[in-house]
Scaffold this motif. Structure first.
Motif, short mmCIF file in Angstrom:
data_model
loop_
_atom_site.label_atom_id
_atom_site.label_comp_id
_atom_site.label_asym_id
_atom_site.label_seq_id
_atom_site.Cartn_x
_atom_site.Cartn_y
_atom_site.Cartn_z
N LEU A 105 0.83 -1.20 0.00
CA LEU A 105 0.00 0.00 0.00
C LEU A 105 0.87 1.26 0.00
O LEU A 105 0.63 2.20 -0.76
N SER A 108 2.49 1.83 -3.34
CA SER A 108 1.53 2.35 -4.33
C SER A 108 1.33 3.85 -4.15
O SER A 108 1.26 4.60 -5.13
N VAL A 109 1.27 4.30 -2.89
CA VAL A 109 1.11 5.75 -2.64
C VAL A 109 2.34 6.51 -3.11
O VAL A 109 2.23 7.54 -3.78
N ASP A 122 -7.99 6.88 -4.85
CA ASP A 122 -7.31 5.59 -4.64
C ASP A 122 -6.36 5.67 -3.46
O ASP A 122 -6.29 4.75 -2.64
N ASN A 123 -5.61 6.77 -3.37
CA ASN A 123 -4.66 6.89 -2.26
C ASN A 123 -5.36 7.07 -0.93
O ASN A 123 -4.88 6.60 0.10
N ARG A 125 -8.18 5.71 -0.18
CA ARG A 125 -8.62 4.34 0.17
C ARG A 125 -7.44 3.49 0.64
O ARG A 125 -7.56 2.72 1.59
N ARG A 126 -6.28 3.64 -0.02
CA ARG A 126 -5.11 2.86 0.38
C ARG A 126 -4.69 3.20 1.80
O ARG A 126 -4.38 2.32 2.61
#
Lengths: 204, 73
Positions: A105, A108-109, A122-123, A125-126
Protein backbone atom coordinates in the motif's frame (compact mmCIF):
# COMPACT_ATOMS: atom_id res chain seq x y z
CA UNK A 1 7.74 27.85 -2.62
CA UNK A 2 10.94 26.20 -1.39
CA UNK A 3 12.40 24.44 -4.47
CA UNK A 4 13.48 21.56 -2.23
CA UNK A 5 9.80 20.78 -1.64
CA UNK A 6 9.32 20.32 -5.37
CA UNK A 7 12.19 17.85 -5.67
CA UNK A 8 11.24 14.29 -6.54
CA UNK A 9 14.44 12.99 -4.94
CA UNK A 10 12.99 12.11 -1.52
CA UNK A 11 9.94 10.55 -3.17
CA UNK A 12 12.12 8.39 -5.42
CA UNK A 13 14.12 7.34 -2.39
CA UNK A 14 11.00 6.39 -0.44
CA UNK A 15 9.49 4.60 -3.42
CA UNK A 16 12.74 2.69 -3.86
CA UNK A 17 12.96 1.80 -0.17
CA UNK A 18 9.39 0.54 0.02
CA UNK A 19 9.91 -1.49 -3.14
CA UNK A 20 13.10 -3.00 -1.75
CA UNK A 21 11.47 -3.86 1.57
CA UNK A 22 8.50 -5.35 -0.25
CA UNK A 23 10.79 -7.54 -2.35
CA UNK A 24 12.55 -8.71 0.81
CA UNK A 25 9.24 -9.40 2.55
CA UNK A 26 7.79 -11.33 -0.38
CA UNK A 27 11.08 -13.19 -0.80
CA UNK A 28 10.98 -14.16 2.87
CA UNK A 29 7.42 -15.42 2.52
CA UNK A 30 8.32 -17.51 -0.52
CA UNK A 31 11.51 -18.96 0.96
CA UNK A 32 9.99 -19.61 4.37
CA UNK A 33 6.90 -21.24 2.92
CA UNK A 34 8.85 -23.34 0.41
CA UNK A 35 11.30 -24.56 3.03
CA UNK A 36 8.71 -25.43 5.63
CA UNK A 37 6.27 -27.04 3.18
CA UNK A 38 9.14 -29.10 1.77
CA UNK A 39 10.05 -30.14 5.30
CA UNK A 40 6.47 -31.23 5.93
CA UNK A 41 6.19 -33.04 2.62
CA UNK A 42 9.46 -34.92 2.97
CA UNK A 43 9.06 -35.55 6.67
CA UNK A 44 12.15 -33.61 7.70
CA UNK A 45 12.55 -32.44 11.21
CA UNK A 46 14.14 -29.06 11.77
CA UNK A 47 15.39 -26.99 14.66
CA UNK A 48 12.66 -24.50 15.51
CA UNK A 49 13.08 -21.59 17.92
CA UNK A 50 10.17 -21.40 20.35
CA UNK A 51 9.64 -18.42 22.60
CA UNK A 52 8.61 -19.34 26.11
CA UNK A 53 8.87 -18.02 29.63
CA UNK A 54 10.82 -19.51 32.49
CA UNK A 55 10.37 -19.08 36.22
CA UNK A 56 13.04 -16.60 37.28
CA UNK A 57 13.75 -18.63 40.41
CA UNK A 58 15.26 -21.27 38.16
CA UNK A 59 18.09 -18.81 37.55
CA UNK A 60 20.75 -18.23 40.13
CA UNK A 61 23.21 -15.40 40.71
CA UNK A 62 21.01 -12.36 40.17
CA UNK A 63 23.00 -9.17 40.89
CA UNK A 64 22.04 -7.45 44.14
CA UNK A 65 20.30 -4.33 42.81
CA UNK A 66 18.48 -6.07 40.00
CA UNK A 67 14.74 -6.42 40.48
CA UNK A 68 14.07 -10.09 39.89
CA UNK A 69 11.04 -10.61 37.62
CA UNK A 70 8.61 -13.47 38.06
CA UNK A 71 9.44 -14.96 34.71
CA UNK A 72 12.06 -14.37 32.04
CA UNK A 73 11.69 -14.74 28.29
CA UNK A 74 13.71 -17.60 26.83
CA UNK A 75 14.11 -19.13 23.42
CA UNK A 76 14.01 -22.90 23.33
CA UNK A 77 15.42 -24.97 20.50
CA UNK A 78 12.83 -27.54 19.54
CA UNK A 79 13.95 -30.43 17.41
CA UNK A 80 10.60 -30.46 15.68
CA UNK A 81 8.72 -33.05 13.71
CA UNK A 82 7.31 -32.29 10.27
CA UNK A 83 4.06 -31.13 11.85
CA UNK A 84 6.00 -28.66 13.98
CA UNK A 85 7.29 -27.06 10.77
CA UNK A 86 3.68 -26.33 9.81
CA UNK A 87 3.06 -24.78 13.22
CA UNK A 88 6.21 -22.66 12.80
CA UNK A 89 4.96 -21.53 9.39
CA UNK A 90 1.61 -20.60 10.89
CA UNK A 91 3.41 -18.65 13.59
CA UNK A 92 5.73 -16.71 11.30
CA UNK A 93 3.56 -16.11 8.25
CA UNK A 94 0.81 -13.76 9.55
CA UNK A 95 3.12 -10.95 10.60
CA UNK A 96 5.22 -11.09 7.42
CA UNK A 97 2.07 -11.18 5.25
CA UNK A 98 0.72 -8.16 7.10
CA UNK A 99 4.04 -6.37 6.67
CA UNK A 100 4.05 -7.12 2.94
CA UNK A 101 0.46 -5.88 2.56
CA UNK A 102 1.32 -2.61 4.33
CA UNK A 103 4.42 -2.13 2.21
CA UNK A 104 2.42 -2.77 -0.96
CA UNK A 105 0.00 0.00 0.00
CA UNK A 106 2.79 2.44 0.92
CA UNK A 107 4.67 1.67 -2.30
CA UNK A 108 1.53 2.35 -4.33
CA UNK A 109 1.11 5.75 -2.64
CA UNK A 110 4.77 6.65 -3.20
CA UNK A 111 4.62 5.65 -6.87
CA UNK A 112 1.47 7.68 -7.48
CA UNK A 113 3.44 10.71 -6.30
CA UNK A 114 6.18 9.91 -8.81
CA UNK A 115 3.47 9.66 -11.47
CA UNK A 116 2.57 13.26 -10.62
CA UNK A 117 -0.74 12.98 -8.80
CA UNK A 118 -0.87 11.65 -5.24
CA UNK A 119 -4.17 13.34 -4.32
CA UNK A 120 -6.52 10.71 -5.63
CA UNK A 121 -9.40 8.74 -4.20
CA UNK A 122 -7.31 5.59 -4.64
CA UNK A 123 -4.66 6.89 -2.26
CA UNK A 124 -7.26 7.90 0.30
CA UNK A 125 -8.62 4.34 0.17
CA UNK A 126 -5.11 2.86 0.38
CA UNK A 127 -4.25 4.89 3.47
CA UNK A 128 -7.53 4.02 5.15
CA UNK A 129 -6.92 0.34 4.41
CA UNK A 130 -3.43 0.68 5.90
CA UNK A 131 -5.01 2.23 8.98
CA UNK A 132 -7.38 -0.73 9.33
CA UNK A 133 -4.50 -3.16 8.81
CA UNK A 134 -2.69 -1.51 11.71
CA UNK A 135 -5.79 -1.24 13.86
CA UNK A 136 -7.14 -4.76 13.44
CA UNK A 137 -4.60 -6.66 11.39
CA UNK A 138 -1.67 -6.27 13.78
CA UNK A 139 -3.49 -7.54 16.89
CA UNK A 140 -5.09 -10.32 14.87
CA UNK A 141 -1.76 -11.39 13.39
CA UNK A 142 -0.27 -11.27 16.86
CA UNK A 143 -3.01 -13.46 18.28
CA UNK A 144 -2.79 -15.99 15.44
CA UNK A 145 1.00 -16.13 15.78
CA UNK A 146 0.71 -16.54 19.52
CA UNK A 147 -1.73 -19.44 19.14
CA UNK A 148 0.75 -21.27 16.90
CA UNK A 149 3.59 -20.38 19.26
CA UNK A 150 1.64 -21.87 22.17
CA UNK A 151 1.02 -25.02 20.16
CA UNK A 152 4.76 -25.29 19.52
CA UNK A 153 5.50 -24.65 23.19
CA UNK A 154 3.30 -27.62 24.16
CA UNK A 155 5.67 -29.80 22.12
CA UNK A 156 8.70 -28.36 23.91
CA UNK A 157 10.51 -30.93 26.04
CA UNK A 158 12.03 -28.51 28.52
CA UNK A 159 10.26 -28.84 31.87
CA UNK A 160 9.09 -25.89 33.92
CA UNK A 161 8.50 -23.53 31.02
CA UNK A 162 5.27 -21.76 30.19
CA UNK A 163 3.80 -20.17 27.12
CA UNK A 164 5.28 -16.88 25.96
CA UNK A 165 1.89 -15.10 26.00
CA UNK A 166 2.56 -11.90 27.86
CA UNK A 167 2.11 -8.15 27.90
CA UNK A 168 4.24 -7.68 24.79
CA UNK A 169 1.22 -8.52 22.65
CA UNK A 170 -0.70 -5.65 24.25
CA UNK A 171 2.27 -3.29 23.74
CA UNK A 172 2.36 -4.05 20.04
CA UNK A 173 -1.34 -3.34 19.73
CA UNK A 174 -1.05 0.07 21.40
CA UNK A 175 1.79 1.22 19.19
CA UNK A 176 -0.04 -0.14 16.15
CA UNK A 177 -3.17 1.75 17.18
CA UNK A 178 -1.22 4.98 17.55
CA UNK A 179 0.30 4.38 14.11
CA UNK A 180 -3.21 3.65 12.79
CA UNK A 181 -4.42 6.97 14.17
CA UNK A 182 -1.57 8.74 12.38
CA UNK A 183 -2.38 6.98 9.11
CA UNK A 184 -6.11 7.80 9.40
CA UNK A 185 -5.19 11.47 9.94
CA UNK A 186 -2.99 11.30 6.84
CA UNK A 187 -5.84 9.70 4.88
CA UNK A 188 -8.11 12.61 5.85
CA UNK A 189 -5.44 15.09 4.77
CA UNK A 190 -5.29 13.34 1.41
CA UNK A 191 -9.10 13.39 1.17
CA UNK A 192 -8.99 17.14 1.80
CA UNK A 193 -6.28 17.43 -0.84
CA UNK A 194 -8.50 15.60 -3.33
CA UNK A 195 -11.36 18.00 -2.56
CA UNK A 196 -9.07 21.04 -2.92
CA UNK A 197 -7.67 19.70 -6.18
CA UNK A 198 -11.20 19.04 -7.40
CA UNK A 199 -12.14 22.64 -6.62
CA UNK A 200 -9.19 23.97 -8.58
CA UNK A 201 -9.79 21.77 -11.58
CA UNK A 202 -11.84 23.71 -14.08
CA UNK A 203 -10.66 27.02 -12.64
CA UNK A 204 -9.42 29.39 -15.33
CA UNK B 1 -23.73 30.83 -30.04
CA UNK B 2 -22.53 30.93 -26.43
CA UNK B 3 -23.65 27.98 -24.33
CA UNK B 4 -24.52 28.57 -20.68
CA UNK B 5 -22.58 26.55 -18.13
CA UNK B 6 -24.40 24.16 -15.80
CA UNK B 7 -24.46 27.00 -13.28
CA UNK B 8 -26.32 29.22 -15.79
CA UNK B 9 -23.37 31.51 -16.59
CA UNK B 10 -22.94 32.35 -20.27
CA UNK B 11 -19.53 33.43 -21.56
CA UNK B 12 -19.69 35.76 -24.57
CA UNK B 13 -16.04 35.51 -25.57
CA UNK B 14 -16.82 34.37 -29.12
CA UNK B 15 -18.96 37.44 -29.81
CA UNK B 16 -16.44 39.87 -28.33
CA UNK B 17 -13.51 38.27 -30.17
CA UNK B 18 -15.46 38.52 -33.45
CA UNK B 19 -16.23 42.20 -32.83
CA UNK B 20 -12.58 42.93 -32.01
CA UNK B 21 -11.31 40.82 -34.91
CA UNK B 22 -9.12 38.84 -32.54
CA UNK B 23 -8.46 35.11 -32.44
CA UNK B 24 -8.47 32.96 -29.33
CA UNK B 25 -4.76 32.34 -29.75
CA UNK B 26 -4.00 36.06 -29.83
CA UNK B 27 -6.13 36.61 -26.76
CA UNK B 28 -4.37 33.73 -24.95
CA UNK B 29 -1.01 35.37 -25.59
CA UNK B 30 -2.22 38.73 -24.34
CA UNK B 31 -3.75 37.47 -21.08
CA UNK B 32 -1.15 34.77 -20.38
CA UNK B 33 -3.71 32.00 -20.14
CA UNK B 34 -3.37 28.83 -22.19
CA UNK B 35 -5.52 28.38 -25.27
CA UNK B 36 -6.86 25.19 -23.72
CA UNK B 37 -8.08 27.02 -20.63
CA UNK B 38 -9.56 29.87 -22.67
CA UNK B 39 -11.35 27.28 -24.78
CA UNK B 40 -12.69 25.67 -21.59
CA UNK B 41 -13.96 29.11 -20.53
CA UNK B 42 -15.42 29.95 -23.93
CA UNK B 43 -17.34 26.68 -24.15
CA UNK B 44 -18.94 27.03 -20.74
CA UNK B 45 -16.97 24.18 -19.16
CA UNK B 46 -15.05 26.24 -16.60
CA UNK B 47 -16.12 25.84 -12.99
CA UNK B 48 -14.51 29.05 -11.70
CA UNK B 49 -12.71 32.13 -13.02
CA UNK B 50 -9.97 33.89 -11.10
CA UNK B 51 -10.32 37.64 -10.73
CA UNK B 52 -6.83 37.97 -12.21
CA UNK B 53 -7.98 36.14 -15.37
CA UNK B 54 -11.17 38.20 -15.59
CA UNK B 55 -9.24 41.46 -15.16
CA UNK B 56 -6.72 40.44 -17.82
CA UNK B 57 -9.54 39.58 -20.25
CA UNK B 58 -11.26 42.92 -19.65
CA UNK B 59 -8.01 44.79 -20.23
CA UNK B 60 -7.17 42.85 -23.41
CA UNK B 61 -10.68 43.16 -24.84
CA UNK B 62 -11.40 46.67 -23.58
CA UNK B 63 -14.66 45.70 -21.90
CA UNK B 64 -16.36 45.14 -18.56
CA UNK B 65 -16.92 41.77 -16.80
CA UNK B 66 -20.61 42.08 -17.55
CA UNK B 67 -19.81 42.16 -21.27
CA UNK B 68 -18.03 38.81 -20.98
CA UNK B 69 -20.34 37.06 -18.50
CA UNK B 70 -24.09 36.96 -18.14
CA UNK B 71 -26.41 34.94 -15.96
CA UNK B 72 -29.54 33.17 -17.06
CA UNK B 73 -31.79 31.66 -14.40
Amino acid sequence: MDPALRSYGPTRLLAGLTTLMLVVAVGSIVVMSAFRLTAVTLGWGEDISVHQRMDAEMLEGWPTDVVQPETVAVTVRLRGKASDSLLALGRDLPVVLLFAAGLWLLRSVAHSTLDGDPFTGDNVRRLRLLGFLLLFGVPLAGIVSQLFEDALARNSSVPGLSSASSGWVIVIRISAWIAALGVFVLAQLFAHGVALRDDIEGTV
Amino acid sequence: MAVPSEQGITVHLDEILERRGMTLIELAERVDVTVVNLSVLKNGRARAVRFSTLAALCEALGCQPGDILSYVD
